[in-house]
Design an enzyme around this catalytic site. Structure first.
Site, short mmCIF file in Angstrom:
data_model
loop_
_atom_site.label_atom_id
_atom_site.label_comp_id
_atom_site.label_asym_id
_atom_site.label_seq_id
_atom_site.Cartn_x
_atom_site.Cartn_y
_atom_site.Cartn_z
N LYS A 171 0.82 -1.22 0.00
CA LYS A 171 0.00 0.00 0.00
C LYS A 171 0.85 1.27 0.00
O LYS A 171 0.43 2.30 -0.54
CB LYS A 171 -0.97 -0.01 1.18
CG LYS A 171 -2.03 -1.08 1.05
CD LYS A 171 -3.18 -0.89 2.02
CE LYS A 171 -4.27 -1.90 1.75
NZ LYS A 171 -5.44 -1.74 2.63
N LYS A 213 -11.24 -14.22 -6.12
CA LYS A 213 -12.25 -14.28 -5.08
C LYS A 213 -13.23 -13.12 -5.17
O LYS A 213 -12.91 -12.04 -5.68
CB LYS A 213 -11.61 -14.31 -3.68
CG LYS A 213 -11.00 -13.00 -3.22
CD LYS A 213 -10.51 -13.12 -1.78
CE LYS A 213 -9.99 -11.77 -1.27
NZ LYS A 213 -9.56 -11.84 0.14
N LYS A 219 -15.31 -7.39 -1.43
CA LYS A 219 -16.12 -6.19 -1.21
C LYS A 219 -15.45 -4.93 -1.72
O LYS A 219 -16.09 -3.89 -1.81
CB LYS A 219 -16.51 -6.05 0.27
CG LYS A 219 -15.40 -5.93 1.27
CD LYS A 219 -15.99 -6.02 2.68
CE LYS A 219 -14.95 -6.04 3.78
NZ LYS A 219 -14.43 -4.76 4.13
#
Length: 333
Positions: free
Chosen positions: A114, A195, A198
């Protein structure tokens, strides 16, 4: 004397909870609540490592808790609370930060990935795993249910605890990761090689637990499959059909082989319609319970009970840490 082990798990209130979260994680937590003393919290402080819209974040916190309970998490078998309401956990985190080398924190996979995506990352991104360690260690959790990609966070919590125990005396239990080997991994409807997430940018491949029956049906009917019209479980060669079989099996508790047999010789459209009906009905039942909870005083009663237990344990552990470190007027002999 039977000693009941403790487990703890947190959910970060970003994005929408998905069918993948429900089948792969929440259903397993429902089973685990029968054999462990269970702590479940909304990790709202962890969400702050990137800028959030305050109103949206506040709404999601409550929605996530109500949805977990609607999915079968029993408030009588779990201590459910909001992370930010326990002020002793971030206080513990600072004490742990002071005994954590920079190199150890900066080697975390999540930080490395990140921080490359955003050069102007916050300090909170670096200290994220140490706050997570405080989340785990304050209640002397024995196990932390995680996916294989989150195992490193439990390992650093153990390292931090071991180091503190070595230098200042036995203070923390050493937690173990509880890797979920049985939960079915649900894939993206549009790209069944990855997968269902969200955080996925294309919502057509993701079924949210907040989707209407009409939207759920439309998404499943448009799910990516293949061209041979053979309803058979084969994840390598038929990932789309295999994913739909997993969904149907998980929601009906019917073995995949039995569903294959039932739809032998039938078309993909018939099978998709069946999976869509099963999924829409199942999620509709969850949503009925959710709607009863979301604006009720019951939800606040549950959270009040959970935070009372959490704060008591965290206060005791924080005070013990202060004594061990010498930052208190009352020093142990």
């Amino acid at each position: 004397m039977i000693i009941i082990k403790k487990i703890i798990t947190g959910l970060k209130p970003t994005g929408d909870l998905t069918l993948g979260n429900y089948i792969g994680s929440i259903k397993q937590m429902v089973l685990m609540q029968e054999e462990y003393e269970s702590y479940i919290f909304v990790a709202d402080l962890h969400a702050l490592t990137i800028r959030q819209d305050p109103k949206e974040l506040n709404d999601r916190i409550r929605k996530f808790i109500a949805m977990y309970i609607a999915c079968g998490i029993d408030p009588n078998k779990n201590f459910i609370y909001i992370q930010s309401e326990n002020e002793y956990i971030p206080a513990m985190s600072y004490l742990l930060e002071c005994s954590t080398p920079f190199g150890e924190a900066s080697r975390m996979i999540q930080f490395k990935e990140k921080s490359k995506q955003n050069a102007n990352f916050s300090v909170g991104l670096l200290t994220y795993p140490i706050l997570m360690a405080a989340d785990i260690l304050y209640c002397d959790a024995d196990y932390v249910p995680v996916g294989i990609d989150q195992k490193q966070h439990v390992e650093i919590a153990r390292n931090i605890a071991e180091r503190f125990n070595k230098y200042y005396g036995n203070t923390f239990n050493l937690p173990q990761p509880l890797i979920n080997e049985t939960g079915t991994k649900i894939k993206d409807l549009k790209d069944p090689t990855k997968k269902m997430s969200k955080s996925e940018e294309n919502p057509q491949g993701v079924i949210s637990l907040f989707d209407s029956p009409e939207v759920i049906t439309k998404k499943i009917l448009k799910a990516t499959t293949d061209s041979d019209n053979n309803i058979k479980y084969d994840p390598e060669n038929k990932p789309g059909i295999s994913n739909l079989l997993n969904i149907a099996s998980s929601l009906t508790n019917m073995p995949v082989k039995e569903i294959e047999k039932e739809f032998q010789g039938k078309s993909y459209s018939e099978f998709k319609k069946y999976v869509a009906d099963v999924t829409a009905n199942h999620i509709s039942n969850i949503q009925k319970k959710y709607n009863e909870l979301i604006n009720s005083e019951v939800l606040d009663d549950i959270l009040n009970q959970g935070i009372e237990k959490s704060r008591k344990l965290a206060f005791e552990k924080y005070e013990l840490m202060k004594k061990r470190l010498g930052v208190t007027r009352y020093i142990e002999n």
